[in-house]
Scaffold this active site. Structure first.
Site, short mmCIF file in Angstrom:
data_model
loop_
_atom_site.label_atom_id
_atom_site.label_comp_id
_atom_site.label_asym_id
_atom_site.label_seq_id
_atom_site.Cartn_x
_atom_site.Cartn_y
_atom_site.Cartn_z
CD GLU A 496 -36.77 -78.00 -91.11
OE1 GLU A 496 -35.56 -78.10 -91.41
OE2 GLU A 496 -37.25 -76.96 -90.62
CB THR A 607 -31.24 -66.39 -82.37
OG1 THR A 607 -31.75 -67.67 -82.72
CG2 THR A 607 -31.83 -65.34 -83.29
C1 DMJ Z 1 -31.71 -69.09 -87.96
O1 DMJ Z 1 -32.15 -68.07 -88.78
C2 DMJ Z 1 -31.79 -68.71 -86.54
O2 DMJ Z 1 -30.93 -69.53 -85.83
C3 DMJ Z 1 -33.14 -68.86 -85.98
O3 DMJ Z 1 -33.22 -68.52 -84.62
C4 DMJ Z 1 -33.64 -70.25 -86.15
N1 DMJ Z 1 -32.83 -70.97 -87.05
C5 DMJ Z 1 -32.48 -70.34 -88.27
C6 DMJ Z 1 -31.64 -71.22 -89.15
O4 DMJ Z 1 -32.00 -72.53 -89.14
#
Ligand code: DMJ
Length: 630
Positions: A496, A607
């Site tokens: 992580e 995202t």
């Molecule tokens: C996802 O839910 C999205 O990419 C978010 O922006 C950050 N990362 C998590 C997964 O690791």
């Protein structure tokens, strides 16, 4: 047999299904490219909105305390007449001594006279009306209506609706089958993994937000709140679609149609309308989150009451940069899709407000107080709490077909400050992105920050001062560092967070930083780097990660995160994250597909890896954005 019909949508015409055939036409061998494109277009709006919404949802257990705490801030206080004000707003003084009874009776009498006169006039008017013909009456009503409309128009000083924009050109959504048999084999394996993840969720966790693959039951208490919103279904739909898993897609669609109820809808909904309508319903429910003194939205909103709140831990109840800064693409797309400017205006307001603020060292802190409009703790991160804010600046520009130059400039300035203050090389020569905390650089990089390799590569073209090569190189260096963080573990899966301090190079130190929860960011960067360079090492690295996931995270009830990537005998966390289906498996599948599946000239991934189309606006300028300068 389904016959695509054409129905109007915001001045455009889109294909949908005829009444009585609300399900996806999976029985047809292939969809036409144009149909695929349009389905994906609508689906994207829906999924991205839902995704955004999950982050707004409050934890039900806290509603009561919260409702009591914030109502005064959120709901304007209106005094009732008995408390001293007329509805007109005039102040009334009660209980004065020496009241003149005679004057009081006179006032009552004159009031009665006025009422009597009004009644008589009304009676007279009614009699006259009765003498008129039906047509005359209708004409009168119409005149009245027109007058009201005119008055409303005059009063409406608000922004004008958006100009109609043309549908984007239909672009190639091919099935992306790679010509090389060994690559195809790998892609088939990823598809099989997706099927295992989906089937397990279908069997044991259906309707819950996520799955507990070892307990073999639903998992709902997490960032999505306690609500049963089928987050995995919503998140997985477009991956199923892209992979051609149409039966599974149809199941998901039916669940959404029948169960994902933001409010009651009684009219018949055809396929595309389901997603569009649900997206709009949800967006409307999210709008109250913006009712703060500054217009910076709360982190969460209660979908029923519309009351919003923030997390207590977030720098004394601040809003979080990566949350309020990760709405732009979805809200702009929704305005584009519906013609309603409200969504666009909300997110443009956030941008304008940020542009006016001072930034310590040119950096954006992760916390902003929505009541005062001031920054919270000076903590800047390209990983958790900050990440997608920067991603969305770049992607807002890309999504606007590179016309939103304001977004691009904001991105360039932000990245320049990040490079200056956060990006360093370790003693061993690994480029990393640290975290800035109150003037001090912490030499630690999160798995989440690994997405930035892909972002730098994606932003290379169009960067100022001819620095395209520099940013592509920076993307490659981050990809390399993140690969090292995987390669230096026992499981070949990344931790992580990993450090670059005291002789440490890309390894986790603390026990609570050694877990891998099926995250996508490193694979996401491999995919972007592959698309821009076609260097085979990115496919190789992606395949290593896919094999490790299959070997160490796969269980009979799905896929689980692992608690220690440095242990040969790791324990499971027993959660199949919805982003594993939305992102990790999608990016892997695309990595082993040909480039004409979801070409980057036509699609921008949000995202959560949900694709949104590039808006080919031509000469049309969306309000607030600069005209095209190319
Ligand atoms: C996802 O839910 C999205 O990419 C978010 O922006 C950050 N990362 C998590 C997964 O690791």
């Amino acid at each position: 047999m389904t016959t695509p019909a054409l129905l109007p949508l915001s001045g455009r015409r889109i294909p949908t299904l005829s009444p009585g055939t609300s399900s996806f036409p999976h029985h047809r061998a292939t969809l036409r490219l144009s149909e695929k494109f349009i389905l994906l277009l609508i689906l994207s709006a829906f999924i991205t909105l839902c995704f955004g919404a999950f982050f707004f949802l409050p934890d039900n257990s806290k509603h009561k305390r919260f409702d009591l705490g914030l109502e005064d801030v959120l709901i304007p206080h209106i005094d009732s007449p008995k408390e001293g004000k007329h509805a007109s707003g005039q102040v009334v003084i009660h209980g004065q001594g020496g009241h003149d009874e005679h004057r009081h009776r006179e006032e009552e009498e004159s009031l009665r006279d006025k009422i009597r006169a009004d009644h008589e006039r009304a009676l007279q008017e009614a009699k006259e009306k009765l003498r008129k013909s039906r047509e005359e009456l209708q004409a009168e009503i119409q005149t009245e209506k027109n007058k009201v409309m005119e008055d409303l128009k005059k009063k409406d000083t608000g922004p004008k609706p958006l100009p109609p924009v043309p549908m984007p050109k239909v672009v190639g959504v091919s099935d992306g089958e790679p010509p090389e048999p060994d690559v195809k084999e790998k892609r088939d394996k990823i598809r099989e993994m997706m099927k295992h993840a989906w089937d397990s969720y279908r069997q044991y966790g259906w309707g819950h937000n996520e799955l507990k693959p070892l307990a073999k039951k639903g998992h709902s208490t997490n960032i999505f709140g306690n609500s049963q919103l089928g987050a995995t279904i919503v998140d997985a739909l477009d991956t199923l679609y892209i992979m051609g898993l149409h039966e599974e897609f149809k199941d998901g669609q039916e669940w959404i149609e029948q169960n994902l109820d933001f409010s009651v809808v009684s009219t018949y909904l055809a396929f595309i309308q389901v997603f569009k309508l649900k997206a709009v319903q949800l967006a409307e429910k999210l709008l109250p989150a913006f009712n703060t003194p500054t217009g910076i939205p709360w982190a969460m909103v209660n979908l029923k009451s519309g009351v919003g709140r923030n997390w207590g831990w977030a720098s004394a109840g601040s809003s979080i940069l990566a949350e309020f800064g990760t709405l732009h693409m979805e809200f702009v797309h929704l305005t584009y899709l519906t013609g309603n400017p409200a969504y666009y205006q909300k997110v443009m307001h956030i941008r304008k407000l940020l542009a006016k603020m001072d930034r310590p060292n040119g950096l954006y802190p992760n916390y902003l107080n929505p009541r005062t409009g001031r920054w919270g703790q000076h903590h800047t991160s390209v990983g958790g709490l900050g990440d997608s804010f920067y991603e969305y600046l770049l992607k807002a520009w890309l999504m606007s077909d590179k016309t939103d130059t304001e977004a691009r400039k904001t991105y360039d300035d932000a990245i320049e400050a990040i490079e200056r203050h956060l990006i360093r090389k370790s003693n061993g020569g690994l480029t990393f992105i640290g975290e800035w905390k109150n003037g001090h650089l912490e030499r630690k990089m999160g798995h989440l920050a690994c997405f930035a390799g892909g972002m730098f590569a994606l932003g290379a073209d169009g960067s100022p001062d001819d620095k395209a090569g520099h940013y592509l190189q920076l993307g490659a260096e981050i990809a390399h560092t993140c690969h090292e963080s995987y390669d230096r573990t026992v499981l070949k899966l990344g931790p992580e967070a990993f450090k670059f301090d005291s002789g440490l190079e890309a390894v986790a130190v603390r026990q609570n930083e050694k877990y891998y929860i099926l995250r996508p960011e490193v694979i996401e960067t491999y995919w972007y780097m592959w698309r821009f360079t076609h260097d085979p090492k990115y496919r190789q690295w992606g395949w290593e990660a896919a094999q490790a996931i299959d070997k160490y995270c796969r269980v009979s009830g799905g896929f689980s995160g692992v608690k220690d990537v440095y242990s040969s005998n790791p324990t499971y966390d027993d959660v199949q994250q919805s982003f594993f289906l939305a992102e990790t498996l999608k990016y892997l599948y695309l990595l082993f597909s040909s480039d004409d599946l979801m070409p980057l000239e036509s699609w921008v991934f949000n995202t959560e890896a949900h694709p949104l189309p590039v808006l080919h606006l031509g000469n049309i300028t969306l309000p607030g954005s600069e005209p095209a300068q190319r």
